[in-house]
Design a protein around this motif. Structure first.
Motif, PDB file in Angstrom:
ATOM      1  N   PHE A   1      -6.468  15.943   0.913  1.00  0.00           N
ATOM      2  CA  PHE A   1      -7.830  15.566   1.032  1.00  0.00           C
ATOM      3  C   PHE A   1      -8.619  16.604  -0.294  1.00  0.00           C
ATOM      4  CE2 PHE A   1      -7.848  20.056   3.010  1.00  0.00           C
ATOM      5  CZ  PHE A   1      -9.172  20.544   2.787  1.00  0.00           C
ATOM      6  N   GLY A   2      -9.963  15.962  -0.504  1.00  0.00           N
ATOM      7  CA  GLY A   2     -10.439  16.627  -1.525  1.00  0.00           C
ATOM      8  C   GLY A   2     -11.680  15.709  -1.879  1.00  0.00           C
ATOM      9  N   PRO A   3     -12.699  16.491  -2.749  1.00  0.00           N
ATOM     10  CA  PRO A   3     -13.565  15.601  -3.395  1.00  0.00           C
ATOM     11  C   PRO A   3     -13.172  14.189  -3.833  1.00  0.00           C
ATOM     12  CG  PRO A   3     -13.729  17.894  -4.000  1.00  0.00           C
ATOM     13  CD  PRO A   3     -12.407  17.842  -3.262  1.00  0.00           C
ATOM     14  N   PRO A   4     -14.238  13.476  -4.054  1.00  0.00           N
ATOM     15  CA  PRO A   4     -13.777  12.152  -4.981  1.00  0.00           C
ATOM     16  C   PRO A   4     -13.259  12.358  -6.605  1.00  0.00           C
ATOM     17  CG  PRO A   4     -16.078  11.744  -4.071  1.00  0.00           C
ATOM     18  CD  PRO A   4     -15.494  13.106  -3.742  1.00  0.00           C
ATOM     19  N   GLY A   5     -12.320  11.813  -7.051  1.00  0.00           N
ATOM     20  CA  GLY A   5     -11.980  11.827  -8.340  1.00  0.00           C
ATOM     21  C   GLY A   5     -11.013  12.994  -8.533  1.00  0.00           C
ATOM     22  N   THR A   6     -10.203  13.620  -7.588  1.00  0.00           N
ATOM     23  CA  THR A   6      -9.291  14.877  -7.693  1.00  0.00           C
ATOM     24  C   THR A   6      -8.180  14.338  -7.757  1.00  0.00           C
ATOM     25  OG1 THR A   6      -9.614  14.974  -5.268  1.00  0.00           O
ATOM     26  CG2 THR A   6     -11.076  16.445  -6.803  1.00  0.00           C
ATOM     27  N   GLY A   7      -7.837  12.829  -7.473  1.00  0.00           N
ATOM     28  CA  GLY A   7      -6.346  12.486  -7.843  1.00  0.00           C
ATOM     29  C   GLY A   7      -5.639  11.985  -6.489  1.00  0.00           C
ATOM     30  N   LYS A   8      -6.254  11.824  -5.369  1.00  0.00           N
ATOM     31  CA  LYS A   8      -5.575  11.524  -4.158  1.00  0.00           C
ATOM     32  C   LYS A   8      -4.929  10.190  -4.199  1.00  0.00           C
ATOM     33  CE  LYS A   8      -9.627  12.019  -1.748  1.00  0.00           C
ATOM     34  NZ  LYS A   8     -10.536  12.293  -3.063  1.00  0.00           N
ATOM     35  N   THR A   9      -5.594   9.386  -4.746  1.00  0.00           N
ATOM     36  CA  THR A   9      -4.865   7.713  -5.028  1.00  0.00           C
ATOM     37  C   THR A   9      -3.952   7.834  -5.965  1.00  0.00           C
ATOM     38  OG1 THR A   9      -7.100   6.773  -3.935  1.00  0.00           O
ATOM     39  CG2 THR A   9      -5.486   5.409  -5.101  1.00  0.00           C
ATOM     40  N   THR A  10      -4.378   8.515  -7.009  1.00  0.00           N
ATOM     41  CA  THR A  10      -3.312   8.743  -8.109  1.00  0.00           C
ATOM     42  C   THR A  10      -2.136   9.441  -7.654  1.00  0.00           C
ATOM     43  OG1 THR A  10      -5.036   8.808  -9.968  1.00  0.00           O
ATOM     44  CG2 THR A  10      -2.968   9.703 -10.465  1.00  0.00           C
ATOM     45  N   LEU A  11      -2.245  10.407  -6.870  1.00  0.00           N
ATOM     46  CA  LEU A  11      -0.931  11.100  -6.413  1.00  0.00           C
ATOM     47  C   LEU A  11      -0.077   9.964  -5.601  1.00  0.00           C
ATOM     48  CD1 LEU A  11       0.896  13.675  -6.443  1.00  0.00           C
ATOM     49  CD2 LEU A  11      -0.656  14.574  -4.893  1.00  0.00           C
ATOM     50  N   ALA A  12      -0.947   9.196  -4.561  1.00  0.00           N
ATOM     51  CA  ALA A  12      -0.008   8.350  -4.211  1.00  0.00           C
ATOM     52  C   ALA A  12       0.474   7.181  -4.895  1.00  0.00           C
ATOM     53  CB  ALA A  12      -1.118   7.465  -3.020  1.00  0.00           C
ATOM     54  N   GLU A  13       0.056   6.974  -5.966  1.00  0.00           N
ATOM     55  CA  GLU A  13       0.524   5.935  -6.791  1.00  0.00           C
ATOM     56  C   GLU A  13       1.798   6.459  -7.538  1.00  0.00           C
ATOM     57  OE1 GLU A  13      -0.226   2.717  -7.144  1.00  0.00           O
ATOM     58  OE2 GLU A  13      -1.770   2.529  -6.292  1.00  0.00           O
ATOM     59  N   VAL A  14       1.809   7.661  -7.868  1.00  0.00           N
ATOM     60  CA  VAL A  14       2.883   8.505  -8.317  1.00  0.00           C
ATOM     61  C   VAL A  14       4.071   8.565  -7.574  1.00  0.00           C
ATOM     62  CG1 VAL A  14       3.574  10.714  -9.185  1.00  0.00           C
ATOM     63  CG2 VAL A  14       1.442   9.999  -9.884  1.00  0.00           C
ATOM     64  N   ILE A  15       3.491   8.764  -6.337  1.00  0.00           N
ATOM     65  CA  ILE A  15       4.712   8.544  -5.187  1.00  0.00           C
ATOM     66  C   ILE A  15       5.171   7.465  -5.236  1.00  0.00           C
ATOM     67  CG2 ILE A  15       5.072   8.817  -2.486  1.00  0.00           C
ATOM     68  CD1 ILE A  15       2.999  10.805  -2.746  1.00  0.00           C
ATOM     69  N   ALA A  16       4.785   6.509  -5.241  1.00  0.00           N
ATOM     70  CA  ALA A  16       4.925   4.978  -4.930  1.00  0.00           C
ATOM     71  C   ALA A  16       5.977   4.701  -6.240  1.00  0.00           C
ATOM     72  CB  ALA A  16       3.916   3.872  -5.079  1.00  0.00           C
ATOM     73  N   HIS A  17       5.681   5.249  -7.344  1.00  0.00           N
ATOM     74  CA  HIS A  17       6.662   4.975  -8.490  1.00  0.00           C
ATOM     75  C   HIS A  17       7.839   5.780  -8.479  1.00  0.00           C
ATOM     76  CE1 HIS A  17       4.418   2.644 -11.359  1.00  0.00           C
ATOM     77  NE2 HIS A  17       3.181   3.351 -11.176  1.00  0.00           N
ATOM     78  N   ALA A  18       7.828   6.932  -8.013  1.00  0.00           N
ATOM     79  CA  ALA A  18       8.958   7.911  -7.690  1.00  0.00           C
ATOM     80  C   ALA A  18       9.870   7.548  -6.523  1.00  0.00           C
ATOM     81  CB  ALA A  18       8.379   9.322  -7.649  1.00  0.00           C
ATOM     82  N   THR A  19       9.350   7.105  -5.541  1.00  0.00           N
ATOM     83  CA  THR A  19      10.326   7.054  -4.374  1.00  0.00           C
ATOM     84  C   THR A  19      11.081   5.773  -4.413  1.00  0.00           C
ATOM     85  OG1 THR A  19      10.275   6.926  -1.936  1.00  0.00           O
ATOM     86  CG2 THR A  19       8.472   5.698  -3.209  1.00  0.00           C
ATOM     87  N   LYS A  20      12.321   5.750  -3.836  1.00  0.00           N
ATOM     88  CA  LYS A  20      13.119   4.656  -3.448  1.00  0.00           C
ATOM     89  C   LYS A  20      12.938   3.880  -2.537  1.00  0.00           C
ATOM     90  CE  LYS A  20      17.222   6.412  -6.372  1.00  0.00           C
ATOM     91  NZ  LYS A  20      16.601   7.798  -6.529  1.00  0.00           N
ATOM     92  N   SER A  21      11.823   4.435  -1.561  1.00  0.00           N
ATOM     93  CA  SER A  21      11.374   3.898  -0.233  1.00  0.00           C
ATOM     94  C   SER A  21      10.637   2.594  -0.652  1.00  0.00           C
ATOM     95  CB  SER A  21      10.766   4.988   0.628  1.00  0.00           C
ATOM     96  OG  SER A  21      11.764   5.785   0.926  1.00  0.00           O
ATOM     97  N   ARG A  22      10.480   1.645   0.275  1.00  0.00           N
ATOM     98  CA  ARG A  22       9.326   0.791   0.061  1.00  0.00           C
ATOM     99  C   ARG A  22       8.115   1.592   0.325  1.00  0.00           C
ATOM    100  NH1 ARG A  22       7.567  -2.213   4.436  1.00  0.00           N
ATOM    101  NH2 ARG A  22       6.467  -4.204   3.868  1.00  0.00           N
ATOM    102  N   PHE A  23       6.905   0.959  -0.454  1.00  0.00           N
ATOM    103  CA  PHE A  23       5.656   1.533  -0.529  1.00  0.00           C
ATOM    104  C   PHE A  23       4.817   0.356  -0.136  1.00  0.00           C
ATOM    105  CE2 PHE A  23       1.518   3.126  -2.324  1.00  0.00           C
ATOM    106  CZ  PHE A  23       1.730   4.308  -1.957  1.00  0.00           C
ATOM    107  N   GLU A  24       3.830   0.819   1.081  1.00  0.00           N
ATOM    108  CA  GLU A  24       2.825   0.063   1.437  1.00  0.00           C
ATOM    109  C   GLU A  24       1.568   0.783   1.306  1.00  0.00           C
ATOM    110  OE1 GLU A  24       2.369  -3.076   2.308  1.00  0.00           O
ATOM    111  OE2 GLU A  24       4.506  -3.683   2.188  1.00  0.00           O
ATOM    112  N   LYS A  25       0.341   0.089   1.244  1.00  0.00           N
ATOM    113  CA  LYS A  25      -0.917   0.430   1.136  1.00  0.00           C
ATOM    114  C   LYS A  25      -1.928  -0.166   1.941  1.00  0.00           C
ATOM    115  CE  LYS A  25      -4.534   1.615  -2.389  1.00  0.00           C
ATOM    116  NZ  LYS A  25      -4.693   1.715  -3.894  1.00  0.00           N
ATOM    117  N   LEU A  26      -2.614   0.567   2.952  1.00  0.00           N
ATOM    118  CA  LEU A  26      -3.727   0.115   3.729  1.00  0.00           C
ATOM    119  C   LEU A  26      -4.986   0.810   3.505  1.00  0.00           C
ATOM    120  CD1 LEU A  26      -1.465  -0.585   6.811  1.00  0.00           C
ATOM    121  CD2 LEU A  26      -2.367  -2.417   5.250  1.00  0.00           C
TER     122      LEU A  26
END
Length: 423
Positions: free
Chosen positions: A56-81
């Motif tokens: 959590f944090g103000p807009p533009g601080t990297g929340k969605t970006t960090l989620a995308e980084v996790i998606a690139h890094a994980t071997k798990s299946r990544f879903e977004k809702l």
């Protein structure tokens, strides 16, 4: 699958801020307390052992970006809702596929839910058991304080990470990166952006990476092209591209509570200038001026008290003025009161006195009223002995006489320390 999303991300029509999203932890800028070396979240991502988290944090601080980084890094299946648009059927579909992935391929599922503070009970009931069982690792993102906005059942099963607005140096790094990146940024256009224009972009962004990059792109599009084909971006081009910057504020959320807290603490701490700035933030954001005035009344009694009794009178008059004349003129009375209270002598002696006394009452001190202090304004009081032996102070020199005013059997003690009122 994520590969399709990644391909879509590279579309040239996407905004600059979207195209420039980092794809790895090393590309991310700022948030060292959260994803810096040896931090818990970084280790979780790098070792691909992610547990449920809420960002959590103000807009533009990297929340969605960090989620995308996790998606690139994980071997798990990544879903977004998105909690606003996804229904229970969508969640059940994710869970169904997650079960198949785990049973057939041994792959866990990471589920990113944007705007998780809007998660309703039905959505939660569909997901919560599977988060608890570890079938899916939840990554939630919210601009709201999760302790206020996110259901407690989800909170108890998640690690909370707070993202802060980016530092000016971080925003500068992102702007420089976008200007030189030829694949995702503006490098092929080779725009010349003046130092003053960059400083204005940083100021406009106020720690919001998305706002900075999108404003940069608009400024480049709006800038004049020189005779040699060079795109020249100066302060005027930036001003023409950006809208008036809105104050990040939620009158019922985290910013509301944090800002009024900073305001009151600045007044209490005798910093009139800081207090005026916090006051301006609240007024520009549309905070209820009567609410501010009420808080000033409380402060006048709690933090100034008898060191300057006029402070409470002024605070009351300010509240009445604000209610009577409204805004924008009410800001003048609020500014007058704020600066007066900030520069007034401070004392919390009365505040401490009532707290000490109430502590004793709540602890069970005996509070039997002695006979000579009991009321006599009813028939039969004298027959009961009420008021017998009371000494009327005005019958004595200087309107004072020694007598016991304490409950029966209670030894006198000191609650009010007048020396605390002295400068």
């Amino acid at each position: 699958m994520f590969s399709a999303r990644a391909a879509d991300e590279e579309k040239s029509g996407a905004p600059l801020a979207y195209r420039m999203r980092p794809k790895s932890l090393d590309e991310m800028v700022g948030q060292n307390d959260v994803i810096g070396p040896n931090t818990l979240l970084r280790r979780m991502i790098e070792t691909d052992r992610l547990f449920s988290i809420v960002l959590f944090g103000p807009p533009g601080t990297g929340k969605t970006t960090l989620a995308e980084v996790i998606a690139h890094a994980t071997k798990s299946r990544f879903e977004k809702l998105n909690a606003v648009t996804a229904g229970v059927a969508d969640i059940r579909q994710v869970i169904s596929v997650a079960k198949d992935e785990l049973s057939m391929y041994g792959r866990k599922t990471v589920l990113f839910i944007d705007e998780i503070h809007r998660f309703n009970k039905a959505q939660q009931d569909a997901l919560l058991p599977h988060v608890e069982a570890g079938l899916v690792a939840l990554v939630g993102a919210t601009t709201e304080n999760p302790y206020f906005a996110v259901n407690s059942a989800l909170m108890s099963r998640s690690q909370i990470f707070r993202l802060q607005p980016l530092e000016p140096s971080d925003v500068r790094t992102l702007i420089s990166r976008a200007l030189t990146d030829e694949e995702r940024g503006l490098g092929l256009q080779s725009p010349h952006v003046t130092e003053n224009a960059i400083n204005l972009l940083i100021q406009h962004a106020a720690g919001d990476a998305r706002r900075a990059l999108n404003a940069l792109e608009l400024a480049v599009l709006a800038a004049e092209v020189g005779p040699d084909g060079t795109v020249m971006v100066d302060e005027e081009a930036v001003r023409g591209a950006v809208q008036d910057r809105l104050v990040v504020y939620d009158k019922s959320g985290d910013e509301h509570y944090d800002t009024i807290s900073a305001f009151i603490k600045s007044v209490r701490g005798s910093d009139a200038d800081a207090a005026i700035l916090w006051l301006a933030k609240m007024l520009v954001a549309g905070e209820d001026p009567a609410f501010i005035a009420r808080r000033l009344m409380i402060l006048a009694s709690e933090d100034i008290g008898n060191a300057d009794p006029h402070a409470l009178v002024l605070a009351q008059a300010t509240h009445q003025t604000v209610v009577s004349i409204g805004m924008p003129e009410g800001r003048i009375a609020l500014a007058q009161c704020t600066t007066y209270l900030a520069t007034a002598k401070k004392s919390n002696a009365a505040y401490n006195a009532i707290n000490r006394a109430m502590d004793d009452v709540q602890a069970g001190i005996k509070l039997t009223v002695p006979s000579h202090l009991r009321g006599t304004g009813y028939a039969g009081a004298a027959r009961l002995g009420s008021g017998a032996g009371y000494l009327y102070p005005h019958d004595y020199p200087n309107h004072f006489v020694e007598q016991n005013y304490w409950p029966v059997g209670v030894e006198p003690k000191t609650y009010y320390l007048p020396e605390e009122d002295k400068p």
